[in-house]
Design a protein around this motif. Structure first.
Motif, PDB file in Angstrom:
ATOM      1  N   ALA A 305       0.825  -1.210   0.000  1.00  0.00           N
ATOM      2  CA  ALA A 305       0.000   0.000   0.000  1.00  0.00           C
ATOM      3  C   ALA A 305       0.860   1.261   0.000  1.00  0.00           C
ATOM      4  CB  ALA A 305      -0.930  -0.004   1.203  1.00  0.00           C
ATOM      5  N   LEU A 306       1.894   1.295   0.820  1.00  0.00           N
ATOM      6  CA  LEU A 306       2.736   2.488   0.876  1.00  0.00           C
ATOM      7  C   LEU A 306       3.449   2.730  -0.451  1.00  0.00           C
ATOM      8  CD1 LEU A 306       3.761   4.828   2.583  1.00  0.00           C
ATOM      9  CD2 LEU A 306       5.685   3.391   3.288  1.00  0.00           C
ATOM     10  N   ARG A 307       3.980   1.677  -1.033  1.00  0.00           N
ATOM     11  CA  ARG A 307       4.650   1.852  -2.331  1.00  0.00           C
ATOM     12  C   ARG A 307       3.653   2.303  -3.400  1.00  0.00           C
ATOM     13  NH1 ARG A 307       8.319  -2.558  -5.700  1.00  0.00           N
ATOM     14  NH2 ARG A 307       7.970  -1.628  -7.768  1.00  0.00           N
ATOM     15  N   SER A 308       2.460   1.743  -3.376  1.00  0.00           N
ATOM     16  CA  SER A 308       1.442   2.108  -4.358  1.00  0.00           C
ATOM     17  C   SER A 308       1.071   3.585  -4.250  1.00  0.00           C
ATOM     18  CB  SER A 308       0.197   1.233  -4.171  1.00  0.00           C
ATOM     19  OG  SER A 308      -0.767   1.485  -5.156  1.00  0.00           O
ATOM     20  N   ILE A 309       0.884   4.065  -3.017  1.00  0.00           N
ATOM     21  CA  ILE A 309       0.548   5.471  -2.809  1.00  0.00           C
ATOM     22  C   ILE A 309       1.686   6.372  -3.300  1.00  0.00           C
ATOM     23  CG2 ILE A 309       0.109   7.257  -1.066  1.00  0.00           C
ATOM     24  CD1 ILE A 309      -2.239   5.464  -1.430  1.00  0.00           C
ATOM     25  N   ARG A 310       2.910   5.993  -3.001  1.00  0.00           N
ATOM     26  CA  ARG A 310       4.059   6.816  -3.403  1.00  0.00           C
ATOM     27  C   ARG A 310       4.191   6.872  -4.929  1.00  0.00           C
ATOM     28  NH1 ARG A 310       6.931   7.442   1.555  1.00  0.00           N
ATOM     29  NH2 ARG A 310       5.193   7.961   2.945  1.00  0.00           N
ATOM     30  N   GLU A 311       3.969   5.753  -5.596  1.00  0.00           N
ATOM     31  CA  GLU A 311       4.017   5.766  -7.057  1.00  0.00           C
ATOM     32  C   GLU A 311       2.875   6.581  -7.636  1.00  0.00           C
ATOM     33  OE1 GLU A 311       4.436   2.007  -8.966  1.00  0.00           O
ATOM     34  OE2 GLU A 311       6.266   1.477  -7.883  1.00  0.00           O
ATOM     35  N   GLY A 312       1.735   6.568  -6.965  1.00  0.00           N
ATOM     36  CA  GLY A 312       0.572   7.303  -7.453  1.00  0.00           C
ATOM     37  C   GLY A 312       0.763   8.802  -7.506  1.00  0.00           C
ATOM     38  N   ARG A 313       1.689   9.323  -6.711  1.00  0.00           N
ATOM     39  CA  ARG A 313       1.915  10.773  -6.678  1.00  0.00           C
ATOM     40  C   ARG A 313       2.339  11.334  -8.040  1.00  0.00           C
ATOM     41  NH1 ARG A 313       2.949   9.970  -1.252  1.00  0.00           N
ATOM     42  NH2 ARG A 313       2.022  11.595   0.043  1.00  0.00           N
ATOM     43  N   SER A 314       3.048  10.531  -8.797  1.00  0.00           N
ATOM     44  CA  SER A 314       3.587  11.023 -10.070  1.00  0.00           C
ATOM     45  C   SER A 314       2.895  10.400 -11.279  1.00  0.00           C
ATOM     46  CB  SER A 314       5.091  10.733 -10.135  1.00  0.00           C
ATOM     47  OG  SER A 314       5.352   9.343 -10.025  1.00  0.00           O
ATOM     48  N   GLN A 315       1.778   9.716 -11.050  1.00  0.00           N
ATOM     49  CA  GLN A 315       1.082   9.044 -12.139  1.00  0.00           C
ATOM     50  C   GLN A 315      -0.326   9.594 -12.317  1.00  0.00           C
ATOM     51  OE1 GLN A 315       1.338   4.923 -10.883  1.00  0.00           O
ATOM     52  NE2 GLN A 315       3.221   4.582 -12.036  1.00  0.00           N
ATOM     53  N   GLY A 316      -0.840   9.443 -13.536  1.00  0.00           N
ATOM     54  CA  GLY A 316      -2.218   9.805 -13.805  1.00  0.00           C
ATOM     55  C   GLY A 316      -3.165   8.736 -13.302  1.00  0.00           C
ATOM     56  N   LEU A 317      -4.455   9.043 -13.327  1.00  0.00           N
ATOM     57  CA  LEU A 317      -5.444   8.088 -12.822  1.00  0.00           C
ATOM     58  C   LEU A 317      -5.405   6.784 -13.598  1.00  0.00           C
ATOM     59  CD1 LEU A 317      -7.834   7.267 -11.066  1.00  0.00           C
ATOM     60  CD2 LEU A 317      -9.342   8.475 -12.664  1.00  0.00           C
ATOM     61  N   GLY A 318      -5.303   6.855 -14.914  1.00  0.00           N
ATOM     62  CA  GLY A 318      -5.269   5.636 -15.717  1.00  0.00           C
ATOM     63  C   GLY A 318      -4.101   4.746 -15.355  1.00  0.00           C
ATOM     64  N   GLU A 319      -2.916   5.334 -15.195  1.00  0.00           N
ATOM     65  CA  GLU A 319      -1.733   4.566 -14.800  1.00  0.00           C
ATOM     66  C   GLU A 319      -1.936   3.911 -13.439  1.00  0.00           C
ATOM     67  OE1 GLU A 319       2.182   6.758 -16.301  1.00  0.00           O
ATOM     68  OE2 GLU A 319       0.746   8.168 -15.441  1.00  0.00           O
ATOM     69  N   CYS A 320      -2.545   4.643 -12.514  1.00  0.00           N
ATOM     70  CA  CYS A 320      -2.796   4.091 -11.180  1.00  0.00           C
ATOM     71  C   CYS A 320      -3.752   2.907 -11.246  1.00  0.00           C
ATOM     72  CB  CYS A 320      -3.362   5.177 -10.263  1.00  0.00           C
ATOM     73  SG  CYS A 320      -2.163   6.454  -9.764  1.00  0.00           S
ATOM     74  N   LEU A 321      -4.804   3.032 -12.029  1.00  0.00           N
ATOM     75  CA  LEU A 321      -5.778   1.949 -12.139  1.00  0.00           C
ATOM     76  C   LEU A 321      -5.149   0.689 -12.735  1.00  0.00           C
ATOM     77  CD1 LEU A 321      -8.852   4.006 -13.359  1.00  0.00           C
ATOM     78  CD2 LEU A 321      -8.706   2.760 -11.201  1.00  0.00           C
ATOM     79  N   VAL A 322      -4.297   0.853 -13.739  1.00  0.00           N
ATOM     80  CA  VAL A 322      -3.620  -0.297 -14.356  1.00  0.00           C
ATOM     81  C   VAL A 322      -2.704  -0.981 -13.343  1.00  0.00           C
ATOM     82  CG1 VAL A 322      -1.926  -0.978 -16.093  1.00  0.00           C
ATOM     83  CG2 VAL A 322      -3.781   0.582 -16.712  1.00  0.00           C
ATOM     84  N   ARG A 323      -1.920  -0.186 -12.618  1.00  0.00           N
ATOM     85  CA  ARG A 323      -1.011  -0.752 -11.617  1.00  0.00           C
ATOM     86  C   ARG A 323      -1.798  -1.444 -10.497  1.00  0.00           C
ATOM     87  NH1 ARG A 323      -0.305   2.016  -7.625  1.00  0.00           N
ATOM     88  NH2 ARG A 323      -0.208   4.030  -8.695  1.00  0.00           N
ATOM     89  N   GLU A 324      -2.865  -0.806 -10.033  1.00  0.00           N
ATOM     90  CA  GLU A 324      -3.664  -1.383  -8.952  1.00  0.00           C
ATOM     91  C   GLU A 324      -4.345  -2.687  -9.392  1.00  0.00           C
ATOM     92  OE1 GLU A 324      -4.707   2.935  -6.902  1.00  0.00           O
ATOM     93  OE2 GLU A 324      -6.084   1.993  -8.314  1.00  0.00           O
ATOM     94  N   TYR A 325      -4.708  -2.768 -10.665  1.00  0.00           N
ATOM     95  CA  TYR A 325      -5.302  -4.007 -11.174  1.00  0.00           C
ATOM     96  C   TYR A 325      -4.281  -5.146 -11.125  1.00  0.00           C
ATOM     97  CZ  TYR A 325      -7.715  -7.276 -14.261  1.00  0.00           C
ATOM     98  OH  TYR A 325      -8.332  -8.386 -14.779  1.00  0.00           O
ATOM     99  N   ARG A 326      -3.032  -4.835 -11.460  1.00  0.00           N
ATOM    100  CA  ARG A 326      -1.984  -5.853 -11.349  1.00  0.00           C
ATOM    101  C   ARG A 326      -1.876  -6.361  -9.911  1.00  0.00           C
ATOM    102  NH1 ARG A 326       2.605  -2.192 -14.284  1.00  0.00           N
ATOM    103  NH2 ARG A 326       1.821  -2.346 -16.439  1.00  0.00           N
TER     104      ARG A 326
END
Length: 401
Positions: A305-326
């Protein structure tokens, strides 16, 4: 009288109110299940939102829940059945559907309003936050409790939580802390706070007046905002126990690079509190509660969760959704860790038992283990495909506020 579409032998899971041609009100209708998002409900919502976006007469879409919840998120009973039968890939269909729905709502070309006059949790909270206008009331409860279930906040959570002020989203993601309506407004999760007694009047005015406006979408957004503001108030935060009163500690501790450092910083704050004469942290029950929450969560979920949140800071919503789906695929598969199955069993079968997380300690969760949750799906299974989102021209609503 409102029309109720979808002719089923049982009550439809989405009710449709169309008092006039200009406003559509969609009501999540699984009150006995606190409006948990079933596959049928998600499919209907996707169809309806797409249809209304292309209907020139519709100018505003309202989304709310029937009963005491907006939505508590995913249907865990349904997920557990699929996992027990070995159909974990089928369970991922709902994850893909809700991801596409959230992306559609967040980039919607028309004003869209969600009313959380009750619980908004997990995927239900993500659905709520994707809206352009987000109303909270004195009955609202917001939470992202996934790490307590051996999962992680997903379906857009790393996008919107990472954009909350002063690492407040990191705090919410790791602890699963609950916010009331006033706190939701203070941190930006809600755009407006409307007393529950005024909701009917607000909806009536929106229904009566929206059709009169025929100008551009930007003007319509401003017009809807002005109507909501007429019924909005600035609620007072509770004097004790509010996380918002502890923002200095949250920023100091939850800005750390690792979960271990976050936990250590919180423990130091508690020690300093005792040294100042507040035995057992008695002057700050919030601090004690926060430390205890972290100790109860799945260690591997916390690190993901912490890594996901940190990566989300520099990504768009679409990128976040793709990563979270993985990440959701790896969690459902259960090859790296079975903590999600353990969390579901504790939730659905034996709520009183102590969860047996594996790995059981933060220091036993290696970086290599966490890395596997973030790698592309084809690296594991040729049958698993990356989440594909449709092209959209609008920027996410949450980024505009």
């Amino acid at each position: 009288m409102a029309s109720l579409n979808f002719d089923h032998h049982r009550s439809p899971e989405v009710l449709i109110q169309d008092f006039n041609s200009y406003v559509r009100t969609l009501i999540l209708n699984r009150p006995r299940h606190l409006n948990a998002l079933s596959g049928e409900m998600l499919s209907q919502l996707l169809q309806l939102f797409l249809a209304y976006e292309h209907d020139a007469k519709v100018k505003l879409v309202i989304l709310k829940g029937n009963g005491k919840a907006f939505s508590v998120g995913g249907d865990f009973a349904e997920v557990a059945r699929l996992l027990d039968s070995g159909d974990w890939k089928l369970g991922l269909k709902a994850t893909a559907e809700v991801s596409k729905l959230i992306y559609l709502i967040a980039t919607y070309s028309k004003p869209q309003l969600s009313i959380a006059n009750g619980m908004a949790m997990g995927r239900g909270a993500a659905l709520y936050v994707s809206s352009r206008f987000r109303i909270a009331t004195e009955n609202s409860i917001f939470s992202m409790p996934e790490t307590a279930l051996g999962a992680v906040p997903e379906t857009g959570a790393s996008y919107f939580l990472s954009r909350l002020p002063r690492f407040f989203g990191d705090y919410l993601a790791l602890t699963g802390a609950q916010l009331d309506g006033s706190e939701m407004l203070a941190c930006g999760i809600a755009t407006h706070f409307v007393p529950a007694a005024k909701l009917v009047l607000l909806e009536q005015e929106l229904l009566a007046s929206t059709g009169a406006l025929t100008s551009s979408c930007d003007n319509l957004v401003s017009y809807v905002s002005s109507i909501i503001s007429k019924y909005s108030i600035q609620p007072a935060l509770k004097e004790r126990g509010s996380a918002w009163h502890n923002m200095d500690v949250i920023e100091k501790c939850f800005s750390k690079s690792t979960v271990e450092e976050v936990a250590s910083a919180l423990e130091k704050e508690a020690t300093d509190d005792i040294d100042d004469g507040h035995v057992n942290g008695g002057n700050n029950p919030w601090l004690t509660s926060t430390i205890e929450s972290l100790k109860k969560e799945s260690p591997i979920s916390l690190k993901i969760a912490l890594r996901s949140i940190r990566e989300g800071r520099s990504q768009g919503l679409g990128e976040c959704l793709v990563r979270e789906y993985r990440i959701a695929c790896r969690i459902a598969r259960g090859e790296i860790s079975t903590d999600f199955r353990e969390g579901l069993s504790a939730l659905l079968v034996d709520r009183d038992r102590i969860k047996k997380w594996e790995p059981c300690k933060l220091e036993l969760v290696s970086d290599q283990m966490v890395d596997r949750y973030f790698s592309k799906l084809e690296n594991d299974d040729e049958e698993l495909k990356e989440l594909e989102l449709p092209a959209r021209s609008n920027s996410p609503a949450f980024a505009k506020l």
